[in-house]
Design a protein around this motif. Structure first.
Motif, PDB file in Angstrom:
ATOM      1  N   ASP A 119       0.833  -1.211   0.000  1.00  0.00           N
ATOM      2  CA  ASP A 119       0.000   0.000   0.000  1.00  0.00           C
ATOM      3  C   ASP A 119       0.866   1.259   0.000  1.00  0.00           C
ATOM      4  O   ASP A 119       0.546   2.243  -0.679  1.00  0.00           O
ATOM      5  CB  ASP A 119      -0.944   0.017   1.200  1.00  0.00           C
ATOM      6  N   PHE A 120       1.964   1.223   0.753  1.00  0.00           N
ATOM      7  CA  PHE A 120       2.901   2.352   0.755  1.00  0.00           C
ATOM      8  C   PHE A 120       3.439   2.596  -0.656  1.00  0.00           C
ATOM      9  O   PHE A 120       3.511   3.731  -1.123  1.00  0.00           O
ATOM     10  CB  PHE A 120       4.061   2.085   1.731  1.00  0.00           C
ATOM     11  N   LEU A 121       3.833   1.523  -1.345  1.00  0.00           N
ATOM     12  CA  LEU A 121       4.379   1.663  -2.697  1.00  0.00           C
ATOM     13  C   LEU A 121       3.325   2.194  -3.670  1.00  0.00           C
ATOM     14  O   LEU A 121       3.620   3.074  -4.496  1.00  0.00           O
ATOM     15  CB  LEU A 121       4.936   0.333  -3.193  1.00  0.00           C
ATOM     16  N   LEU A 122       2.111   1.697  -3.578  1.00  0.00           N
ATOM     17  CA  LEU A 122       1.038   2.202  -4.442  1.00  0.00           C
ATOM     18  C   LEU A 122       0.784   3.684  -4.172  1.00  0.00           C
ATOM     19  O   LEU A 122       0.575   4.466  -5.103  1.00  0.00           O
ATOM     20  CB  LEU A 122      -0.242   1.391  -4.231  1.00  0.00           C
ATOM     21  N   ASP A 123       0.842   4.074  -2.911  1.00  0.00           N
ATOM     22  CA  ASP A 123       0.656   5.471  -2.548  1.00  0.00           C
ATOM     23  C   ASP A 123       1.816   6.330  -3.066  1.00  0.00           C
ATOM     24  O   ASP A 123       1.608   7.455  -3.528  1.00  0.00           O
ATOM     25  CB  ASP A 123       0.527   5.600  -1.025  1.00  0.00           C
ATOM     26  N   ALA A 124       3.030   5.791  -3.016  1.00  0.00           N
ATOM     27  CA  ALA A 124       4.191   6.518  -3.545  1.00  0.00           C
ATOM     28  C   ALA A 124       4.029   6.757  -5.042  1.00  0.00           C
ATOM     29  O   ALA A 124       4.340   7.846  -5.548  1.00  0.00           O
ATOM     30  CB  ALA A 124       5.477   5.742  -3.258  1.00  0.00           C
ATOM     31  N   VAL A 125       3.530   5.769  -5.755  1.00  0.00           N
ATOM     32  CA  VAL A 125       3.276   5.930  -7.193  1.00  0.00           C
ATOM     33  C   VAL A 125       2.199   6.985  -7.407  1.00  0.00           C
ATOM     34  O   VAL A 125       2.355   7.901  -8.217  1.00  0.00           O
ATOM     35  CB  VAL A 125       2.857   4.578  -7.830  1.00  0.00           C
ATOM     36  N   ARG A 126       1.100   6.869  -6.672  1.00  0.00           N
ATOM     37  CA  ARG A 126      -0.044   7.776  -6.832  1.00  0.00           C
ATOM     38  C   ARG A 126       0.333   9.235  -6.605  1.00  0.00           C
ATOM     39  O   ARG A 126      -0.204  10.131  -7.251  1.00  0.00           O
ATOM     40  CB  ARG A 126      -1.148   7.362  -5.860  1.00  0.00           C
ATOM     41  N   HIS A 127       1.264   9.492  -5.696  1.00  0.00           N
ATOM     42  CA  HIS A 127       1.614  10.872  -5.336  1.00  0.00           C
ATOM     43  C   HIS A 127       2.956  11.330  -5.897  1.00  0.00           C
ATOM     44  O   HIS A 127       3.431  12.408  -5.534  1.00  0.00           O
ATOM     45  CB  HIS A 127       1.586  11.025  -3.816  1.00  0.00           C
ATOM     46  N   ALA A 128       3.542  10.549  -6.772  1.00  0.00           N
ATOM     47  CA  ALA A 128       4.845  10.914  -7.341  1.00  0.00           C
ATOM     48  C   ALA A 128       4.694  12.093  -8.298  1.00  0.00           C
ATOM     49  O   ALA A 128       3.704  12.210  -9.015  1.00  0.00           O
ATOM     50  CB  ALA A 128       5.442   9.724  -8.086  1.00  0.00           C
ATOM     51  N   ASN A 129       5.689  12.943  -8.285  1.00  0.00           N
ATOM     52  CA  ASN A 129       5.761  14.040  -9.254  1.00  0.00           C
ATOM     53  C   ASN A 129       6.514  13.479 -10.463  1.00  0.00           C
ATOM     54  O   ASN A 129       7.700  13.736 -10.644  1.00  0.00           O
ATOM     55  CB  ASN A 129       6.475  15.240  -8.642  1.00  0.00           C
ATOM     56  N   ALA A 130       5.799  12.658 -11.241  1.00  0.00           N
ATOM     57  CA  ALA A 130       6.462  11.893 -12.288  1.00  0.00           C
ATOM     58  C   ALA A 130       5.477  11.511 -13.379  1.00  0.00           C
ATOM     59  O   ALA A 130       4.266  11.637 -13.220  1.00  0.00           O
ATOM     60  CB  ALA A 130       7.074  10.635 -11.685  1.00  0.00           C
ATOM     61  N   VAL A 131       6.034  11.010 -14.461  1.00  0.00           N
ATOM     62  CA  VAL A 131       5.267  10.442 -15.563  1.00  0.00           C
ATOM     63  C   VAL A 131       5.637   8.963 -15.633  1.00  0.00           C
ATOM     64  O   VAL A 131       6.813   8.609 -15.511  1.00  0.00           O
ATOM     65  CB  VAL A 131       5.625  11.150 -16.897  1.00  0.00           C
ATOM     66  N   PHE A 132       4.647   8.120 -15.821  1.00  0.00           N
ATOM     67  CA  PHE A 132       4.870   6.688 -15.929  1.00  0.00           C
ATOM     68  C   PHE A 132       4.760   6.285 -17.390  1.00  0.00           C
ATOM     69  O   PHE A 132       3.867   6.731 -18.098  1.00  0.00           O
ATOM     70  CB  PHE A 132       3.882   5.926 -15.056  1.00  0.00           C
ATOM     71  N   ILE A 133       5.665   5.453 -17.803  1.00  0.00           N
ATOM     72  CA  ILE A 133       5.723   5.048 -19.205  1.00  0.00           C
ATOM     73  C   ILE A 133       5.495   3.544 -19.287  1.00  0.00           C
ATOM     74  O   ILE A 133       6.258   2.754 -18.737  1.00  0.00           O
ATOM     75  CB  ILE A 133       7.075   5.440 -19.836  1.00  0.00           C
ATOM     76  N   ARG A 134       4.388   3.207 -19.969  1.00  0.00           N
ATOM     77  CA  ARG A 134       4.018   1.803 -20.156  1.00  0.00           C
ATOM     78  C   ARG A 134       3.800   1.577 -21.640  1.00  0.00           C
ATOM     79  O   ARG A 134       2.940   2.210 -22.249  1.00  0.00           O
ATOM     80  CB  ARG A 134       2.747   1.492 -19.369  1.00  0.00           C
ATOM     81  N   ASN A 135       4.622   0.734 -22.245  1.00  0.00           N
ATOM     82  CA  ASN A 135       4.521   0.439 -23.675  1.00  0.00           C
ATOM     83  C   ASN A 135       4.558   1.717 -24.516  1.00  0.00           C
ATOM     84  O   ASN A 135       3.738   1.917 -25.406  1.00  0.00           O
ATOM     85  CB  ASN A 135       3.269  -0.384 -23.970  1.00  0.00           C
ATOM     86  N   ASP A 136       5.497   2.576 -24.196  1.00  0.00           N
ATOM     87  CA  ASP A 136       5.742   3.848 -24.899  1.00  0.00           C
ATOM     88  C   ASP A 136       4.663   4.912 -24.683  1.00  0.00           C
ATOM     89  O   ASP A 136       4.760   5.981 -25.261  1.00  0.00           O
ATOM     90  CB  ASP A 136       5.953   3.643 -26.405  1.00  0.00           C
TER      91      ASP A 136
END
Length: 131
Positions: free
Chosen positions: A31-48
């Motif tokens: 849950d901590f990791l999912l929350d870190a993803v949810r609140h990251a100041n970032a862009v996620f790249i999946r299959n370009d």
């Protein structure tokens, strides 16, 4: 009408099959990791394709749900759910604001290590009392 009721019951029964029971401490780490993803100041790249943090967290949560009992630890989550696309086998990437893309696996592993270090610093070591 009856068909939709039967479909709903079957869906809920299937959800129970996929629902995982894992150690509580590991679920909190995931849950901590999912929350870190949810609140990251970032862009996620999946299959370009680039995705915002909330969509990335939602995707990972769905994959976790589908993985069920195969994922028992936070490290299982990173390796089995958050590392690559099941569809293409390509790695998931994250690009933190101002940075270069890096494997999501590495980013999550670093977040988990920070989390575990912080938890260890807060938890006092237990020592036997002298009598």
């Amino acid at each position: 009408m009856r068909r939709s009721v039967v479909s709903a019951v079957l869906f809920l029964a299937a959800a129970g099959v996929f629902a995982a029971t894992r150690p509580e401490v590991e679920q909190r780490r995931i849950d901590f990791l999912l929350d870190a993803v949810r609140h990251a100041n970032a862009v996620f790249i999946r299959n370009d394709a680039e995705h915002p943090p909330a969509k990335a967290a939602s995707h990972l949560k769905f994959k976790l749900f589908m993985a069920g009992e195969k994922v028992q630890t936070a490290r299982d989550f990173i390796e089995g759910v958050a590392t690559r696309s099941e569809e293409t086998g390509r790695p998931y990437l994250i690009r933190v604001a101002g940075g270069k893309p890096q494997p999501l696996r590495d980013w999550l592993t670093a977040r988990l290590k920070e989390h575990e270090s912080a938890a260890a610093a807060v938890t006092p070591a237990t020592t036997p009392t002298a009598r």
